[in-house]
Design an enzyme around this catalytic site. Sequence first.
Site, PDB file in Angstrom:
ATOM      1  N   LYS A 198      15.487  -0.768   4.818  1.00 52.30           N
ATOM      2  CA  LYS A 198      14.696  -0.491   3.381  1.00 52.30           C
ATOM      3  C   LYS A 198      14.655   1.131   3.281  1.00 52.30           C
ATOM      4  O   LYS A 198      15.263   1.673   2.112  1.00 52.30           O
ATOM      5  CB  LYS A 198      13.134  -1.032   3.573  1.00 52.30           C
ATOM      6  CG  LYS A 198      12.314  -0.387   2.377  1.00 52.30           C
ATOM      7  CD  LYS A 198      12.840  -0.898   1.193  1.00 52.30           C
ATOM      8  CE  LYS A 198      12.217  -0.283   0.012  1.00 52.30           C
ATOM      9  NZ  LYS A 198      10.877  -0.216  -0.131  1.00 52.30           N
ATOM     10  N   LYS A 256       8.523  10.555   0.615  1.00 52.78           N
ATOM     11  CA  LYS A 256       7.920   9.837   1.909  1.00 52.78           C
ATOM     12  C   LYS A 256       9.236   9.317   2.532  1.00 52.78           C
ATOM     13  O   LYS A 256       9.402   9.454   3.544  1.00 52.78           O
ATOM     14  CB  LYS A 256       6.923   8.896   1.625  1.00 52.78           C
ATOM     15  CG  LYS A 256       6.427   7.962   2.451  1.00 52.78           C
ATOM     16  CD  LYS A 256       5.670   7.006   2.183  1.00 52.78           C
ATOM     17  CE  LYS A 256       6.173   5.770   1.681  1.00 52.78           C
ATOM     18  NZ  LYS A 256       5.565   4.566   1.513  1.00 52.78           N
ATOM     19  N   LEU A 261       0.742  -1.205   0.129  1.00 49.34           N
ATOM     20  CA  LEU A 261       0.015   0.042  -0.178  1.00 49.34           C
ATOM     21  C   LEU A 261       0.959   1.300   0.025  1.00 49.34           C
ATOM     22  O   LEU A 261       2.052   1.154   0.279  1.00 49.34           O
ATOM     23  CB  LEU A 261      -1.009  -0.047   1.288  1.00 49.34           C
ATOM     24  CG  LEU A 261      -1.762  -1.254   1.272  1.00 49.34           C
ATOM     25  CD1 LEU A 261      -2.299  -1.467   2.470  1.00 49.34           C
ATOM     26  CD2 LEU A 261      -3.154  -1.072   0.043  1.00 49.34           C
ATOM     27  N   PRO A 262       0.251   2.474  -0.116  1.00 48.97           N
ATOM     28  CA  PRO A 262       1.084   3.595  -0.682  1.00 48.97           C
ATOM     29  C   PRO A 262       1.690   4.429   0.576  1.00 48.97           C
ATOM     30  O   PRO A 262       2.435   5.350   0.438  1.00 48.97           O
ATOM     31  CB  PRO A 262       0.378   4.319  -1.502  1.00 48.97           C
ATOM     32  CG  PRO A 262      -1.031   3.894  -1.232  1.00 48.97           C
ATOM     33  CD  PRO A 262      -1.144   2.703  -1.077  1.00 48.97           C
ATOM     34  N   THR A 284       6.423   0.087   2.130  1.00 49.00           N
ATOM     35  CA  THR A 284       7.506   0.622   2.768  1.00 49.00           C
ATOM     36  C   THR A 284       7.140   1.875   3.716  1.00 49.00           C
ATOM     37  O   THR A 284       6.299   2.561   3.791  1.00 49.00           O
ATOM     38  CB  THR A 284       8.310   1.424   2.075  1.00 49.00           C
ATOM     39  OG1 THR A 284       9.015   0.737   1.034  1.00 49.00           O
ATOM     40  CG2 THR A 284       9.597   2.463   2.698  1.00 49.00           C
TER      41      THR A 284
END
Length: 299
Positions: A167, A235, A64-65, A92
Amino acid sequence: MRYGYIGLGNLGGHLAASLLKAGHEVTVYDRNPALAERQAALGARVAPSVTALAGEVDHVFTCLPSPAASEAVLAELLTGLKPGATWIENSTLGRDDVLRLAGLARTGAVRLLEAPVTGGVHLAARGEITVLVGGEQELFDLHRPALAVLGQRIFHMGPLGSAAVIKVITNMLAFIHLKATSEALMLAKRGGLDLGQSWQAIQASSGNSFVHETEGALILNGSYDIAFSVDLALKDLGFALGFGKEFGVPLDLASITNQTYIAAKAAYGGEAQSPMIARLLEDLLGTDLRAPGFPARLE
C-alpha cells in the site's frame, strides 16, 4: 456475521455503505455523529460509543487517520469484543504499526486482518476500489465475502505487514506521478498549448497514468479536491522513505516528492488537498493551470 464499522470519513463512509448495500448487518460509529447519518439511512444501527459497538458485533472494520487513532480505538474495542473476533483494518499503517497492533489485539484474543484500500475515494463510492490484504489465510477466507463488496479486485499479499508494504508503495507512486503530471501540464501551458487538448493527448500517450486521468483533471478544474490531504500524503511518504532505509533502496524521486509536500504544507496547511502541490508551481510561476470542462470532484 454482524460487522461493526468505525471511522466514517471520506473513505470509511463509502466502505461501510458498500457493506450495507450488499445486505450485511452493520453497526457503525464515528466520533462525529453526523457522519453516521448516511449509513443509518441504509439500515445500519448507530452505536453511541466504540465500547457499545464492540459488545454487539462479531467482527469490526476500522478506517482511521493515523496509527495513534487505530491504537486508541483498539484499546476501547478490547473492552467489548468477543474472544475470536477479527479486527479488519482498512487504514493505511506502517508495517511495524501493523505488527505491534496485532500483538496488542492478541492480548484480548482478537486477530488482525490488514486490508488497506487503494484507487481513490470515487472508486470506494462505486464499490470498485482495490483491497490489499495481509494476514492468515483462514481469516482471509472467512471475510472474503465482505471484502469482495468493498472492491472489484482483492490481493492477498501474504502475512501481516505485507499489505502495509505494498500500500505504501502504491501511494508513493501516486504522489510521484502527481508531481510529474503537474510539471507536464505546466510545460504545456507555458509552451502555449491548449491545456484541455494537452491533457487528452497525454491520456492517449505512453506518458499516461491513473493519476493524470484523475487528479490531473481536478488540477485543471482548480478544485484539487481528491478528498486526501497533504498531511496524509506526508504520512505515507514517511513510511515509504522508512522502508527505503530499511531495505537499502535509494528513493530519489520519493525524497524529492516528500520535499514538495513539505513545501505545500508550509504554504497551504496540512489539511490542504494533496493535488495542491501543483498550486506551488502555479504560484511560483504566476501561471494557472485552468481549462474548461473538467470536474470538481471524481464520480
